[in-house]
Design a protein around this motif. Sequence first.
Motif, PDB file in Angstrom:
ATOM      1  N   ILE A  25       6.082   6.241   0.708  1.00 36.81           N
ATOM      2  CA  ILE A  25       6.032   5.349   1.870  1.00 36.81           C
ATOM      3  C   ILE A  25       5.140   4.159   1.486  1.00 36.81           C
ATOM      4  CG2 ILE A  25       6.559   7.118   3.592  1.00 36.81           C
ATOM      5  CD1 ILE A  25       3.561   7.130   4.335  1.00 36.81           C
ATOM      6  N   VAL A  26       5.602   2.972   1.846  1.00 34.11           N
ATOM      7  CA  VAL A  26       4.955   1.750   1.370  1.00 34.11           C
ATOM      8  C   VAL A  26       4.716   0.794   2.526  1.00 34.11           C
ATOM      9  CG1 VAL A  26       5.087  -0.152  -0.278  1.00 34.11           C
ATOM     10  CG2 VAL A  26       6.321   1.971  -0.725  1.00 34.11           C
ATOM     11  N   SER A  43       0.839  -1.204   0.000  1.00 33.95           N
ATOM     12  CA  SER A  43       0.000   0.000   0.000  1.00 33.95           C
ATOM     13  C   SER A  43       0.871   1.251   0.000  1.00 33.95           C
ATOM     14  CB  SER A  43      -0.914  -0.024   1.225  1.00 33.95           C
ATOM     15  OG  SER A  43      -1.626  -1.259   1.280  1.00 33.95           O
ATOM     16  N   VAL A  44       0.811   1.994  -1.100  1.00 30.88           N
ATOM     17  CA  VAL A  44       1.699   3.137  -1.324  1.00 30.88           C
ATOM     18  C   VAL A  44       1.002   4.459  -0.980  1.00 30.88           C
ATOM     19  CG1 VAL A  44       3.165   4.294  -3.041  1.00 30.88           C
ATOM     20  CG2 VAL A  44       2.733   1.835  -3.233  1.00 30.88           C
ATOM     21  N   ASN A  45       1.667   5.301  -0.204  1.00 32.07           N
ATOM     22  CA  ASN A  45       1.229   6.678   0.096  1.00 32.07           C
ATOM     23  C   ASN A  45      -0.231   6.781   0.553  1.00 32.07           C
ATOM     24  OD1 ASN A  45       3.798   7.574  -0.533  1.00 32.07           O
ATOM     25  ND2 ASN A  45       3.275   8.167  -2.618  1.00 32.07           N
ATOM     26  N   GLU A  46      -1.134   7.191  -0.382  1.00 27.83           N
ATOM     27  CA  GLU A  46      -2.533   7.440  -0.016  1.00 27.83           C
ATOM     28  C   GLU A  46      -3.334   6.150   0.124  1.00 27.83           C
ATOM     29  OE1 GLU A  46      -1.303   7.635  -2.989  1.00 27.83           O
ATOM     30  OE2 GLU A  46      -2.700   6.531  -4.263  1.00 27.83           O
ATOM     31  N   GLY A  54      -3.626  -2.747  -0.491  1.00 26.80           N
ATOM     32  CA  GLY A  54      -3.184  -2.406  -1.841  1.00 26.80           C
ATOM     33  C   GLY A  54      -2.840  -3.695  -2.584  1.00 26.80           C
ATOM     34  N   ILE A  55      -3.506  -3.924  -3.713  1.00 25.21           N
ATOM     35  CA  ILE A  55      -3.235  -5.129  -4.504  1.00 25.21           C
ATOM     36  C   ILE A  55      -1.968  -4.893  -5.326  1.00 25.21           C
ATOM     37  CG2 ILE A  55      -4.081  -6.646  -6.341  1.00 25.21           C
ATOM     38  CD1 ILE A  55      -6.920  -6.015  -5.494  1.00 25.21           C
TER      39      ILE A  55
END
Length: 247
Positions: A90-91, A70-73, A78-79
């Motif tokens: 940020i991940v 899952s990146v940032n927003e 997050g797939i």
Amino acid sequence: MIRVKSEEEISYLRESCAIVRDCLKFVGERICAGMTTKEVDTLVYDFIKASGAEPSCLGYCGYPASACVSVNEVVVHGIPGDRVLREGDIVSVDLCAYKNGFHGDGARTFCIGEAPEEKKKLVRVTEECFFRGIDGLKAGTPLYDIGYRVQKHAEENGFSVIRAYTGHGIGREMHEDPAVPNYGRRGTGVRLRANTVLCIEPMIAEGSYRVRVLDDGWTAVMEDGKCAAHYENTVVVREDGVEILTL
Ligand code: MF3
Ligand code: CO
């Protein structure tokens, strides 16, 4: 119903959680700008398989990957796909391993190269929120004391706590009772018994806590488009404190 574990069950959980811990470390040492989120997922899949475990997330309610990246927003779920990681992102990498009939679960948020100060602060405070959450936690502690402490630390730092997702119990199932919210009123909720195993996972937002799920049915993004971070460990509540299984 909260299922309290025997020492034998905890020894199996310890093994699954050690794989999660080592896998998060392995990923943390390799994740970098230019990688796709799918490549991160492949690292996770290969590591878990090589450890003699199964990635619990793969196929869970139709989830198509071994990790949530899952990146940032994107706050959670997050797939993995074609998104390329860039310097300053940020991940969050969230993964579960299943072995001997028990699941382990953990997540970290990594900075890609040098992230801006505000993002670094968000990542640091999210991690601190976990440690605040377990501060003083032991057999007899009211469940919502955890969320109370997490929320207090997040809000004192100007951030907000995601309400739409919570931590959870874990064991033979990846998600067991109780739900462990990251907000709450001190002194409320069931008193936790020794050998209860919990996944405590602060999800903290830079802006508003409101979340929206994309059309893929999973990817949870911040409505205001600002960043969020996530940090998770599996812990055992003991008579005199907690044992963290994924650190
Ligand atoms: N690891 C996640 C958690 O903390 C579960 C992700 S949902 C899945 O509960 F579909 F990816 F498995
Ligand atoms: Co979890």
